[in-house]
Design a protein around this motif. Structure first.
Motif, short mmCIF file in Angstrom:
data_model
loop_
_atom_site.label_atom_id
_atom_site.label_comp_id
_atom_site.label_asym_id
_atom_site.label_seq_id
_atom_site.Cartn_x
_atom_site.Cartn_y
_atom_site.Cartn_z
N GLY A 1 57.23 21.39 -19.75
CA GLY A 1 57.37 21.75 -18.34
C GLY A 1 57.62 20.54 -17.46
O GLY A 1 58.48 20.57 -16.57
N SER A 2 56.87 19.47 -17.70
CA SER A 2 57.09 18.26 -16.90
C SER A 2 58.41 17.59 -17.27
O SER A 2 59.06 16.96 -16.42
N LEU A 3 58.83 17.74 -18.53
CA LEU A 3 60.14 17.19 -18.92
C LEU A 3 61.26 17.88 -18.16
O LEU A 3 62.22 17.24 -17.72
N VAL A 4 61.17 19.20 -18.00
CA VAL A 4 62.19 19.94 -17.25
C VAL A 4 62.31 19.39 -15.82
O VAL A 4 63.41 19.17 -15.31
N ALA A 5 61.16 19.14 -15.18
CA ALA A 5 61.19 18.58 -13.83
C ALA A 5 61.79 17.18 -13.82
O ALA A 5 62.58 16.83 -12.93
N ALA A 6 61.44 16.37 -14.83
CA ALA A 6 61.99 15.02 -14.91
C ALA A 6 63.50 15.06 -15.12
O ALA A 6 64.26 14.35 -14.43
N VAL A 7 63.95 15.89 -16.05
CA VAL A 7 65.39 15.97 -16.35
C VAL A 7 66.16 16.51 -15.16
O VAL A 7 67.24 16.00 -14.80
N GLY A 8 65.64 17.54 -14.50
CA GLY A 8 66.34 18.10 -13.34
C GLY A 8 66.48 17.09 -12.21
O GLY A 8 67.56 16.95 -11.61
N SER A 9 65.40 16.37 -11.90
CA SER A 9 65.47 15.38 -10.82
C SER A 9 66.37 14.21 -11.22
O SER A 9 67.13 13.67 -10.39
N TYR A 10 66.31 13.80 -12.48
CA TYR A 10 67.12 12.67 -12.97
C TYR A 10 68.62 13.02 -12.92
O TYR A 10 69.44 12.24 -12.41
N LEU A 11 68.96 14.20 -13.42
CA LEU A 11 70.36 14.59 -13.44
C LEU A 11 70.92 14.77 -12.04
O LEU A 11 72.06 14.38 -11.76
N ASP A 12 70.14 15.36 -11.15
CA ASP A 12 70.64 15.56 -9.80
C ASP A 12 70.87 14.23 -9.10
O ASP A 12 71.85 14.06 -8.37
N ALA A 13 69.99 13.26 -9.34
CA ALA A 13 70.16 11.94 -8.73
C ALA A 13 71.36 11.21 -9.32
O ALA A 13 72.23 10.73 -8.59
N LYS A 14 71.42 11.13 -10.64
CA LYS A 14 72.45 10.32 -11.26
C LYS A 14 73.83 10.95 -11.18
O LYS A 14 74.84 10.24 -11.10
N SER A 15 73.90 12.29 -11.18
CA SER A 15 75.21 12.93 -11.03
C SER A 15 75.76 12.73 -9.62
O SER A 15 76.96 12.87 -9.38
N ASN A 16 74.87 12.41 -8.67
CA ASN A 16 75.28 12.10 -7.31
C ASN A 16 75.34 10.59 -7.05
O ASN A 16 75.38 10.15 -5.90
N ARG A 17 75.35 9.81 -8.15
CA ARG A 17 75.39 8.35 -8.08
C ARG A 17 74.26 7.79 -7.22
O ARG A 17 74.43 6.83 -6.47
N GLY A 18 73.12 8.44 -7.33
CA GLY A 18 71.97 8.03 -6.53
C GLY A 18 70.95 7.25 -7.34
O GLY A 18 71.13 6.97 -8.53
N GLU A 19 69.86 6.92 -6.68
CA GLU A 19 68.75 6.23 -7.32
C GLU A 19 67.68 7.25 -7.72
O GLU A 19 67.50 8.27 -7.06
N TRP A 20 66.96 6.91 -8.77
CA TRP A 20 65.88 7.76 -9.29
C TRP A 20 64.64 6.91 -9.46
O TRP A 20 64.62 5.99 -10.28
N LEU A 21 63.61 7.19 -8.68
CA LEU A 21 62.39 6.42 -8.71
C LEU A 21 61.31 7.17 -9.48
O LEU A 21 61.34 8.40 -9.55
N VAL A 22 60.36 6.43 -10.02
CA VAL A 22 59.20 7.03 -10.69
C VAL A 22 57.94 6.58 -9.97
O VAL A 22 57.74 5.39 -9.72
N ARG A 23 57.11 7.55 -9.64
CA ARG A 23 55.85 7.30 -8.93
C ARG A 23 54.72 7.96 -9.72
O ARG A 23 54.80 9.14 -10.05
N ILE A 24 53.68 7.22 -10.00
CA ILE A 24 52.52 7.76 -10.72
C ILE A 24 51.50 8.23 -9.70
O ILE A 24 50.96 7.44 -8.92
N GLU A 25 51.22 9.53 -9.70
CA GLU A 25 50.30 10.12 -8.72
C GLU A 25 48.89 10.14 -9.31
O GLU A 25 48.43 11.13 -9.88
N ASP A 26 48.22 9.00 -9.15
CA ASP A 26 46.93 8.78 -9.80
C ASP A 26 45.80 8.62 -8.79
O ASP A 26 44.87 7.82 -9.00
N LEU A 27 45.84 9.38 -7.70
CA LEU A 27 44.78 9.29 -6.70
C LEU A 27 43.44 9.76 -7.25
O LEU A 27 42.40 9.17 -6.96
N ASP A 28 43.45 10.82 -8.02
CA ASP A 28 42.21 11.39 -8.53
C ASP A 28 41.89 10.74 -9.87
O ASP A 28 42.29 11.21 -10.94
N ARG A 29 41.15 9.64 -9.82
CA ARG A 29 40.89 8.88 -11.03
C ARG A 29 40.01 9.63 -12.02
O ARG A 29 40.02 9.34 -13.22
#
Length: 289
Positions: free
Chosen positions: A18-46
């Protein structure tokens, strides 16, 4: 406008399909538009974080041939930014303390989009108590509307459908709704591609963006992967981790889930050739609603 997208996993376990689908969808939409793709780790709740999960997630992305732009951002390093935003909202007299327990809220509320609607019990509190308390933001009942790329026009009235929502929890942790808004603005994110389970959160985020003077990104909410019982794949539903030894097949399965139609021979190639095909042939109008 230059395209800047992002993938923002929580390190509560390894990547699953499920998380791979989200990663692939966001990655493809960014790169197919010649955009940048950032990765952020949401680790507030330790407390929910699994040791080593963040590193494992990044290694999985690398082994699947996904290349992010810039440095990895960790929310746990950015609490001063969330506090600054909270101060701005406090200066507007929109923040108030709340000492209600979950049971008290549940017992006195009507049900809304994501559970009980906060009834406003502490809304008129003018002092900050010494005991542990959450910080809520005052909402209004005007319609907040946005147009999702896949799901079309959405409208939500926060006060009646959600209620005044928490920005800082009683344990001192900043809530997701505030952190994600600050992060997207600070990182100049222009396009948010994520799972449809966050669709109903978007009006709350737009509300905060408007109050803080931030731009609103374009949103596209992808269909959710579920198990055979109809439950969203997650750590709680015992989703299996991605098998990177069979990474190419996992990627092919992910784009097929997103409505794309890779040729049969793509599975005989390499991960690099898969991405070359995928960048050229990404069609978001094929994604199921």
């Amino acid at each position: 406008m230059n395209y800047r997208g992002r993938f923002a996993p929580s390190p509560t376990g390894p990547l699953h399909f499920g998380s791979l689908v989200a990663a692939v969808g966001s990655y493809l939409d960014a790169k197919s538009n010649r955009g940048e793709w950032l990765v952020r780790i949401e680790d507030l709740d330790r407390q929910r974080e699994v040791p080593g999960a963040a590193t494992e997630i990044l290694k999985t992305l690398e082994r699947l041939g996904m290349e992010w732009d810039g440095e990895i951002v960790h929310q746990s390093d950015r609490t001063h930014l969330y506090q600054d935003a909270l101060h701005v909202l406090q200066s507007m007299e929109l923040i108030y303390p709340c000492t209600c327990s979950r049971k008290e809220i549940s017992d006195s509320s009507i049900m809304g989009l994501q559970g009980p609607v906060y009834p406003g019990t502490c809304r008129d509190t003018r002092y900050f108590p010494s005991e542990a308390h959450a910080l809520r933001i005052r909402t209004h009942d005007d319609a907040i509307e946005f147009k999702d790329v896949l799901e079309g026009l959405h409208s939500q009235r926060l006060q009646r459908e959600v209620g005044d929502f928490v920005l800082r929890r009683s344990d001192g942790l900043f809530a997701y709704q505030l952190a994600v808004v600050v992060d997207d603005a600070q990182q100049h994110i222009t396009h948010v591609v994520r799972g449809a389970d966050l669709l109903s959160s978007t009006p709350r985020q737009i509300y905060l963006q408007q109050l803080l003077g931030y731009p609103t990104p374009q949103y596209m909410h992808l269909p959710i992967v579920t198990n055979e019982r109809g439950e969203k794949l997650s750590k709680q539903t015992h989703a299996a981790p991605i098998d990177v030894s069979d990474g190419l097949q996992q990627l092919v399965d992910a784009v097929r889930f997103l409505g794309q139609a890779p040729p049969a021979e793509i599975i005989e190639g390499t991960i690099a050739s898969f991405w070359q095909w995928a960048f050229k042939n990404w069609q978001k109008n094929r994604i199921p609603h």
